[in-house]
Design a protein around this motif. Sequence first.
Motif, PDB file in Angstrom:
ATOM      1  N   UNK A 127       0.834  -1.199   0.000  1.00  0.00           N
ATOM      2  CA  UNK A 127       0.000   0.000   0.000  1.00  0.00           C
ATOM      3  C   UNK A 127       0.868   1.249   0.000  1.00  0.00           C
ATOM      4  N   UNK A 128       0.368   2.271  -0.699  1.00  0.00           N
ATOM      5  CA  UNK A 128       1.029   3.568  -0.784  1.00  0.00           C
ATOM      6  C   UNK A 128      -0.006   4.660  -0.557  1.00  0.00           C
ATOM      7  N   UNK A 129       0.375   5.679   0.187  1.00  0.00           N
ATOM      8  CA  UNK A 129      -0.452   6.886   0.264  1.00  0.00           C
ATOM      9  C   UNK A 129      -0.107   7.707  -0.972  1.00  0.00           C
ATOM     10  N   UNK A 130      -1.141   8.182  -1.667  1.00  0.00           N
ATOM     11  CA  UNK A 130      -0.940   8.953  -2.891  1.00  0.00           C
ATOM     12  C   UNK A 130      -1.537  10.342  -2.685  1.00  0.00           C
ATOM     13  N   UNK A 131      -0.665  11.336  -2.631  1.00  0.00           N
ATOM     14  CA  UNK A 131      -1.068  12.735  -2.521  1.00  0.00           C
ATOM     15  C   UNK A 131      -1.002  13.336  -3.920  1.00  0.00           C
ATOM     16  N   UNK A 132      -1.894  14.283  -4.203  1.00  0.00           N
ATOM     17  CA  UNK A 132      -1.859  14.886  -5.536  1.00  0.00           C
ATOM     18  C   UNK A 132      -2.188  16.375  -5.470  1.00  0.00           C
ATOM     19  N   UNK A 133      -1.774  17.069  -6.519  1.00  0.00           N
ATOM     20  CA  UNK A 133      -2.092  18.478  -6.691  1.00  0.00           C
ATOM     21  C   UNK A 133      -2.118  18.775  -8.181  1.00  0.00           C
ATOM     22  N   UNK A 134      -2.732  19.882  -8.542  1.00  0.00           N
ATOM     23  CA  UNK A 134      -2.836  20.300  -9.938  1.00  0.00           C
ATOM     24  C   UNK A 134      -2.267  21.704 -10.055  1.00  0.00           C
ATOM     25  N   UNK A 135      -1.596  21.976 -11.165  1.00  0.00           N
ATOM     26  CA  UNK A 135      -1.044  23.302 -11.416  1.00  0.00           C
ATOM     27  C   UNK A 135      -0.692  23.468 -12.873  1.00  0.00           C
ATOM     28  N   UNK A 136      -0.167  24.640 -13.211  1.00  0.00           N
ATOM     29  CA  UNK A 136       0.151  24.937 -14.605  1.00  0.00           C
ATOM     30  C   UNK A 136       1.650  24.881 -14.905  1.00  0.00           C
ATOM     31  N   UNK A 137       2.508  24.816 -13.893  1.00  0.00           N
ATOM     32  CA  UNK A 137       3.948  24.800 -14.097  1.00  0.00           C
ATOM     33  C   UNK A 137       4.488  23.390 -13.864  1.00  0.00           C
ATOM     34  N   UNK A 138       4.586  22.615 -14.941  1.00  0.00           N
ATOM     35  CA  UNK A 138       5.014  21.220 -14.831  1.00  0.00           C
ATOM     36  C   UNK A 138       6.397  21.082 -14.225  1.00  0.00           C
ATOM     37  N   UNK A 139       7.288  22.026 -14.507  1.00  0.00           N
ATOM     38  CA  UNK A 139       8.666  21.951 -14.006  1.00  0.00           C
ATOM     39  C   UNK A 139       8.749  22.060 -12.490  1.00  0.00           C
ATOM     40  N   UNK A 140       7.849  22.822 -11.882  1.00  0.00           N
ATOM     41  CA  UNK A 140       7.932  23.066 -10.436  1.00  0.00           C
ATOM     42  C   UNK A 140       6.918  22.255  -9.629  1.00  0.00           C
ATOM     43  N   UNK A 141       5.976  21.620 -10.301  1.00  0.00           N
ATOM     44  CA  UNK A 141       4.847  21.005  -9.602  1.00  0.00           C
ATOM     45  C   UNK A 141       5.265  19.874  -8.654  1.00  0.00           C
ATOM     46  N   UNK A 142       6.218  19.041  -9.054  1.00  0.00           N
ATOM     47  CA  UNK A 142       6.660  17.951  -8.178  1.00  0.00           C
ATOM     48  C   UNK A 142       7.278  18.505  -6.897  1.00  0.00           C
ATOM     49  N   UNK A 143       8.080  19.568  -7.031  1.00  0.00           N
ATOM     50  CA  UNK A 143       8.694  20.170  -5.842  1.00  0.00           C
ATOM     51  C   UNK A 143       7.651  20.838  -4.951  1.00  0.00           C
ATOM     52  N   UNK A 144       6.655  21.464  -5.561  1.00  0.00           N
ATOM     53  CA  UNK A 144       5.569  22.076  -4.787  1.00  0.00           C
ATOM     54  C   UNK A 144       4.843  21.005  -3.981  1.00  0.00           C
ATOM     55  N   UNK A 145       4.512  19.894  -4.636  1.00  0.00           N
ATOM     56  CA  UNK A 145       3.806  18.808  -3.947  1.00  0.00           C
ATOM     57  C   UNK A 145       4.666  18.213  -2.833  1.00  0.00           C
ATOM     58  N   UNK A 146       5.952  18.025  -3.097  1.00  0.00           N
ATOM     59  CA  UNK A 146       6.848  17.491  -2.063  1.00  0.00           C
ATOM     60  C   UNK A 146       6.834  18.390  -0.831  1.00  0.00           C
ATOM     61  N   UNK A 147       6.885  19.694  -1.046  1.00  0.00           N
ATOM     62  CA  UNK A 147       6.819  20.642   0.062  1.00  0.00           C
ATOM     63  C   UNK A 147       5.513  20.547   0.821  1.00  0.00           C
ATOM     64  N   UNK A 148       4.404  20.376   0.104  1.00  0.00           N
ATOM     65  CA  UNK A 148       3.101  20.268   0.748  1.00  0.00           C
ATOM     66  C   UNK A 148       3.002  18.993   1.580  1.00  0.00           C
ATOM     67  N   UNK A 149       3.475  17.875   1.020  1.00  0.00           N
ATOM     68  CA  UNK A 149       3.374  16.591   1.720  1.00  0.00           C
ATOM     69  C   UNK A 149       4.241  16.590   2.975  1.00  0.00           C
ATOM     70  N   UNK A 150       5.509  16.968   2.821  1.00  0.00           N
ATOM     71  CA  UNK A 150       6.408  16.914   3.973  1.00  0.00           C
ATOM     72  C   UNK A 150       6.300  18.140   4.858  1.00  0.00           C
ATOM     73  N   UNK A 151       5.603  19.162   4.391  1.00  0.00           N
ATOM     74  CA  UNK A 151       5.353  20.349   5.201  1.00  0.00           C
ATOM     75  C   UNK A 151       4.123  20.226   6.076  1.00  0.00           C
TER      76      UNK A 151
END
Length: 158
Positions: free
Chosen positions: A93-117
Amino acid sequence: MTYTIETIAAPFILTSLGVQMDDFNDWAGNAAKVASKKAEITENGALADLLALSDGQLFQVNSAASGKPYRGFAAKGDFAVEGAEKINILAQEHAVFSTVGTDAEKLADVLTGQVFGGGIQELDGYKYVGPYNFTTVKAQTGGNFKAEMWLPVVKISD
């Protein structure tokens, strides 16, 4: 922050080009190392070559390699690529967090900050167990992109 619990039914390997870091807490230094590595493997074609071996989906992966923090850019599959690390993704099992945005280059880092923040503290009845996490970003309709971060978890008693 919302999440779902998804099961990866069969284990797989991510072949990753990345960097080892000496200190999890050196945020600025680590970000610079990762950005430099991504620029290097983009400019020399190594990332494109790796993605051409697979289905083309790019993964960002955080793990440990040789006992040190590691961050890389990966493709799904076990490929013989010079300097690559192999990250074993577990069938569990995995917890799957998600987000949507318009900047593909930064979106993974934004989500990482949200999850671990803070998002990870919202796991209800589950505990993140590592030893890795990975993020994908996929195009959506209307110019948006969806990022998903997958973290291996175990169910804990109430």
